[in-house]
Design a protein around this motif. Sequence first.
Motif, PDB file in Angstrom:
ATOM      1  N   ASN A  12       0.869  -1.181   0.000  1.00  0.00           N
ATOM      2  CA  ASN A  12       0.000   0.000   0.000  1.00  0.00           C
ATOM      3  C   ASN A  12       0.910   1.238   0.000  1.00  0.00           C
ATOM      4  OD1 ASN A  12      -1.510   2.249   0.917  1.00  0.00           O
ATOM      5  ND2 ASN A  12      -2.998   0.907   1.927  1.00  0.00           N
ATOM      6  N   THR A  22       0.401   3.518   3.234  1.00  0.00           N
ATOM      7  CA  THR A  22       0.694   3.053   4.600  1.00  0.00           C
ATOM      8  C   THR A  22       1.884   2.109   4.678  1.00  0.00           C
ATOM      9  OG1 THR A  22      -0.748   1.138   4.337  1.00  0.00           O
ATOM     10  CG2 THR A  22      -1.773   3.159   5.171  1.00  0.00           C
ATOM     11  N   GLU A  44       1.709  -0.937   4.201  1.00  0.00           N
ATOM     12  CA  GLU A  44       1.250  -2.277   4.609  1.00  0.00           C
ATOM     13  C   GLU A  44       1.496  -3.234   3.453  1.00  0.00           C
ATOM     14  OE1 GLU A  44      -2.835  -2.350   6.789  1.00  0.00           O
ATOM     15  OE2 GLU A  44      -2.711  -0.474   5.686  1.00  0.00           O
ATOM     16  N   HIS A 102       0.128  -6.679   1.631  1.00  0.00           N
ATOM     17  CA  HIS A 102      -0.838  -7.760   1.474  1.00  0.00           C
ATOM     18  C   HIS A 102      -0.124  -8.906   0.775  1.00  0.00           C
ATOM     19  CE1 HIS A 102      -4.260 -10.078   0.113  1.00  0.00           C
ATOM     20  NE2 HIS A 102      -3.855  -9.937  -1.137  1.00  0.00           N
TER      21      HIS A 102
END
Length: 265
Positions: free
Chosen positions: A191, A194, A196, A198
């Motif tokens: 992402n 952010t 992040e 996945h």
Amino acid sequence: MLDLNHGSGFQYQQPDRDSGITMAVNAAIDTALVVRNRAQIPRRYVSTSGIGRDCLRQIQYDFLALPKDEGRDFEPATLRIFEAGHRSEDVVAAWLRVAGFDLRTERRDGRQFGFSALGGRFKGHIDGCLVAGPVAMDYPALWENKALGAASWKEVVKKGVVLTKPVYAAQVALYQAYMDLPAPALFTAMNRDTWEIHCELVPLDAALAQTMSDRAVQVVQASDTEELLPRAAAERSSVLCRGGRTAGGWHSPCAWQDRCWGTCR
Ligand code: SF4
């Protein structure tokens, strides 16, 4: 001791709030990015990264490195996003390694692993191969990473890469098939907002790999015989051509609309 009282001449400077400096610096960066991009030698092979696009004619134009329509070269904003994507690959690779994965991303000579077919006219380069690691999964496994905007990333998290990003799924299937890595591939999506990550395991879809491989052959053979491949759209106003969102996802505006729908071939 420094006297930081008002009028001493040693106070911290107020930041210069003149937005002119922002514009000037960014304009210089944008100009440099565009110049650097234009200096790149065009690819003269069908690339795995675009073979899953809907329109065979668009893939053919790309393969033939035909000039894009006036004003349809990559915008500086797009070039920045491309670079962020490349950099994210290094970041995620470093994170995987520090987590204990044995990740191979380049050969001894520093070049990426990849494959070449059709006499060098169909090629792909993989992000990496996971040979071992602290997570229970089958090794060796292909590793493919993408950096996505927040909305796109959330969609992938919700529905998976195969449903939401068929172009990426095609790329993964081809790499698994051509690099002889039949175990489920580890797909990571960062992402961009952010950072992040996945992760999902993508089983080999041999039928998809075969279909995409056949498309590459079709593009190369049609180009050899100067046959123009069919359009995927019935009219220029189609989202596939002008860009936008369909049920199958986001489409960038085609860079060869004038060539395709005009007289210039
Ligand atoms: S303009 Fe539309 S139909 Fe023509 S090559 Fe591009 S995507 Fe295909």
